[in-house]
Design a protein around this motif. Structure first.
Motif, PDB file in Angstrom:
ATOM      1  N   THR A 231       0.804  -1.214   0.000  1.00  0.00           N
ATOM      2  CA  THR A 231       0.000   0.000   0.000  1.00  0.00           C
ATOM      3  C   THR A 231       0.839   1.266   0.000  1.00  0.00           C
ATOM      4  OG1 THR A 231      -0.145  -0.011   2.411  1.00  0.00           O
ATOM      5  CG2 THR A 231      -1.895  -1.143   1.188  1.00  0.00           C
ATOM      6  N   THR A 232       2.114   1.178   0.254  1.00  0.00           N
ATOM      7  CA  THR A 232       2.963   2.357   0.286  1.00  0.00           C
ATOM      8  C   THR A 232       3.654   2.526  -1.050  1.00  0.00           C
ATOM      9  OG1 THR A 232       3.364   2.015   2.618  1.00  0.00           O
ATOM     10  CG2 THR A 232       4.852   3.496   1.478  1.00  0.00           C
ATOM     11  N   ALA A 233       3.408   3.660  -1.711  1.00  0.00           N
ATOM     12  CA  ALA A 233       4.072   3.945  -2.977  1.00  0.00           C
ATOM     13  C   ALA A 233       5.365   4.691  -2.701  1.00  0.00           C
ATOM     14  CB  ALA A 233       3.170   4.796  -3.860  1.00  0.00           C
ATOM     15  N   PRO A 234       6.407   4.453  -3.483  1.00  0.00           N
ATOM     16  CA  PRO A 234       7.648   5.177  -3.287  1.00  0.00           C
ATOM     17  C   PRO A 234       7.439   6.679  -3.477  1.00  0.00           C
ATOM     18  CG  PRO A 234       7.911   3.398  -4.874  1.00  0.00           C
ATOM     19  CD  PRO A 234       6.467   3.490  -4.547  1.00  0.00           C
ATOM     20  N   GLN A 235       8.208   7.474  -2.768  1.00  0.00           N
ATOM     21  CA  GLN A 235       8.090   8.924  -2.873  1.00  0.00           C
ATOM     22  C   GLN A 235       8.438   9.379  -4.292  1.00  0.00           C
ATOM     23  OE1 GLN A 235       6.808  10.951  -0.973  1.00  0.00           O
ATOM     24  NE2 GLN A 235       6.877  10.144   1.103  1.00  0.00           N
ATOM     25  N   GLY A 236       7.646  10.294  -4.832  1.00  0.00           N
ATOM     26  CA  GLY A 236       7.909  10.855  -6.150  1.00  0.00           C
ATOM     27  C   GLY A 236       7.656   9.905  -7.302  1.00  0.00           C
ATOM     28  N   SER A 237       6.901   8.839  -7.083  1.00  0.00           N
ATOM     29  CA  SER A 237       6.698   7.859  -8.154  1.00  0.00           C
ATOM     30  C   SER A 237       5.545   8.226  -9.086  1.00  0.00           C
ATOM     31  CB  SER A 237       6.460   6.478  -7.563  1.00  0.00           C
ATOM     32  OG  SER A 237       5.241   6.477  -6.844  1.00  0.00           O
ATOM     33  N   HIS A 238       4.632   9.101  -8.656  1.00  0.00           N
ATOM     34  CA  HIS A 238       3.496   9.534  -9.479  1.00  0.00           C
ATOM     35  C   HIS A 238       2.706   8.340  -9.992  1.00  0.00           C
ATOM     36  CE1 HIS A 238       5.206  13.540  -9.339  1.00  0.00           C
ATOM     37  NE2 HIS A 238       6.347  13.044  -9.788  1.00  0.00           N
ATOM     38  N   VAL A 239       2.395   7.405  -9.121  1.00  0.00           N
ATOM     39  CA  VAL A 239       1.736   6.165  -9.511  1.00  0.00           C
ATOM     40  C   VAL A 239       0.370   6.439 -10.125  1.00  0.00           C
ATOM     41  CG1 VAL A 239       0.787   3.995  -8.654  1.00  0.00           C
ATOM     42  CG2 VAL A 239       2.985   4.799  -7.821  1.00  0.00           C
ATOM     43  N   ILE A 240      -0.388   7.371  -9.557  1.00  0.00           N
ATOM     44  CA  ILE A 240      -1.739   7.645 -10.063  1.00  0.00           C
ATOM     45  C   ILE A 240      -1.678   8.213 -11.474  1.00  0.00           C
ATOM     46  CG2 ILE A 240      -3.802   9.050  -9.724  1.00  0.00           C
ATOM     47  CD1 ILE A 240      -3.354   8.735  -6.716  1.00  0.00           C
ATOM     48  N   SER A 241      -0.792   9.169 -11.730  1.00  0.00           N
ATOM     49  CA  SER A 241      -0.703   9.735 -13.080  1.00  0.00           C
ATOM     50  C   SER A 241      -0.183   8.704 -14.073  1.00  0.00           C
ATOM     51  CB  SER A 241       0.180  10.980 -13.080  1.00  0.00           C
ATOM     52  OG  SER A 241       1.516  10.644 -12.775  1.00  0.00           O
ATOM     53  N   LYS A 242       0.711   7.820 -13.628  1.00  0.00           N
ATOM     54  CA  LYS A 242       1.201   6.770 -14.525  1.00  0.00           C
ATOM     55  C   LYS A 242       0.083   5.786 -14.862  1.00  0.00           C
ATOM     56  CE  LYS A 242       6.102   6.808 -13.452  1.00  0.00           C
ATOM     57  NZ  LYS A 242       7.254   6.022 -13.001  1.00  0.00           N
ATOM     58  N   LYS A 243      -0.745   5.441 -13.876  1.00  0.00           N
ATOM     59  CA  LYS A 243      -1.855   4.522 -14.132  1.00  0.00           C
ATOM     60  C   LYS A 243      -2.871   5.152 -15.074  1.00  0.00           C
ATOM     61  CE  LYS A 243      -1.651   1.604 -10.051  1.00  0.00           C
ATOM     62  NZ  LYS A 243      -2.367   1.089  -8.891  1.00  0.00           N
ATOM     63  N   LEU A 244      -3.171   6.436 -14.882  1.00  0.00           N
ATOM     64  CA  LEU A 244      -4.104   7.123 -15.785  1.00  0.00           C
ATOM     65  C   LEU A 244      -3.548   7.196 -17.197  1.00  0.00           C
ATOM     66  CD1 LEU A 244      -5.454  10.018 -13.523  1.00  0.00           C
ATOM     67  CD2 LEU A 244      -6.674   7.986 -14.299  1.00  0.00           C
ATOM     68  N   SER A 245      -2.249   7.476 -17.310  1.00  0.00           N
ATOM     69  CA  SER A 245      -1.620   7.519 -18.636  1.00  0.00           C
ATOM     70  C   SER A 245      -1.650   6.148 -19.290  1.00  0.00           C
ATOM     71  CB  SER A 245      -0.177   8.005 -18.517  1.00  0.00           C
ATOM     72  OG  SER A 245      -0.129   9.309 -18.016  1.00  0.00           O
ATOM     73  N   ALA A 246      -1.417   5.092 -18.517  1.00  0.00           N
ATOM     74  CA  ALA A 246      -1.445   3.734 -19.065  1.00  0.00           C
ATOM     75  C   ALA A 246      -2.846   3.370 -19.543  1.00  0.00           C
ATOM     76  CB  ALA A 246      -0.952   2.736 -18.022  1.00  0.00           C
ATOM     77  N   ILE A 247      -3.862   3.736 -18.760  1.00  0.00           N
ATOM     78  CA  ILE A 247      -5.241   3.461 -19.162  1.00  0.00           C
ATOM     79  C   ILE A 247      -5.580   4.216 -20.441  1.00  0.00           C
ATOM     80  CG2 ILE A 247      -7.657   3.824 -18.514  1.00  0.00           C
ATOM     81  CD1 ILE A 247      -6.766   3.236 -15.602  1.00  0.00           C
ATOM     82  N   THR A 248      -5.196   5.488 -20.515  1.00  0.00           N
ATOM     83  CA  THR A 248      -5.445   6.301 -21.706  1.00  0.00           C
ATOM     84  C   THR A 248      -4.756   5.694 -22.922  1.00  0.00           C
ATOM     85  OG1 THR A 248      -5.580   8.259 -20.311  1.00  0.00           O
ATOM     86  CG2 THR A 248      -5.258   8.618 -22.671  1.00  0.00           C
TER      87      THR A 248
END
Length: 125
Positions: A31-48
């Motif tokens: 549940t812990t994402a690494p600092q500065g990883s921008h996981v949410i924006s990467k997931k949205l970009s991958a979905i797009t």
């Protein structure tokens, strides 16, 4: 699936998996994402990107009436280019030496690629 993964890696929007050692050192596991990883924006970009690839595939299959014939043409050439012509050309470029065997293999590969394209084109008509 592989095309999507390749495009995600090339665009830098892939979300790398955590190795077991990283999971063991975290207090709350995945549940812990690494600092500065921008996981949410990467997931949205991958979905797009996946939605766009799906739309493009459907659009091309609708606009090109004989999509199978076009893929046969591309496949027959690409098979020889990737498996024979490309490696031979790279070997010659790296070594700087062009032997008779290299020339024969390159000529046979080019002839077979052209022959495959002609056979695919004649089968499509």
């Amino acid at each position: 699936m592989e095309l999507n993964a390749t495009i995600e890696i090339l665009l830098g929007i892939d979300v790398p998996f955590l190795v077991p050692e990283d999971i063991a050192t975290k207090s709350n596991g995945l549940t812990t994402a690494p600092q500065g990883s921008h996981v949410i924006s990467k997931k949205l970009s991958a979905i797009t990107q996946r939605v766009i690839m799906t739309i493009l595939s459907v659009t091309i299959s609708i606009l090109v009436p004989d999509f199978g014939a076009m893929m046969a043409l591309l496949g027959s050439f690409a098979a020889f280019a990737l498996c024979l012509i490309g490696p031979l050309s790279a070997k010659v470029a790296l070594t700087g030496h062009f032997s008779v065997i290299d020339a024969i293999l390159l000529a046979v590969g080019a002839i077979m690629a052209i022959w495959g394209m002609v056979a695919a084109a004649s089968a499509a008509t």
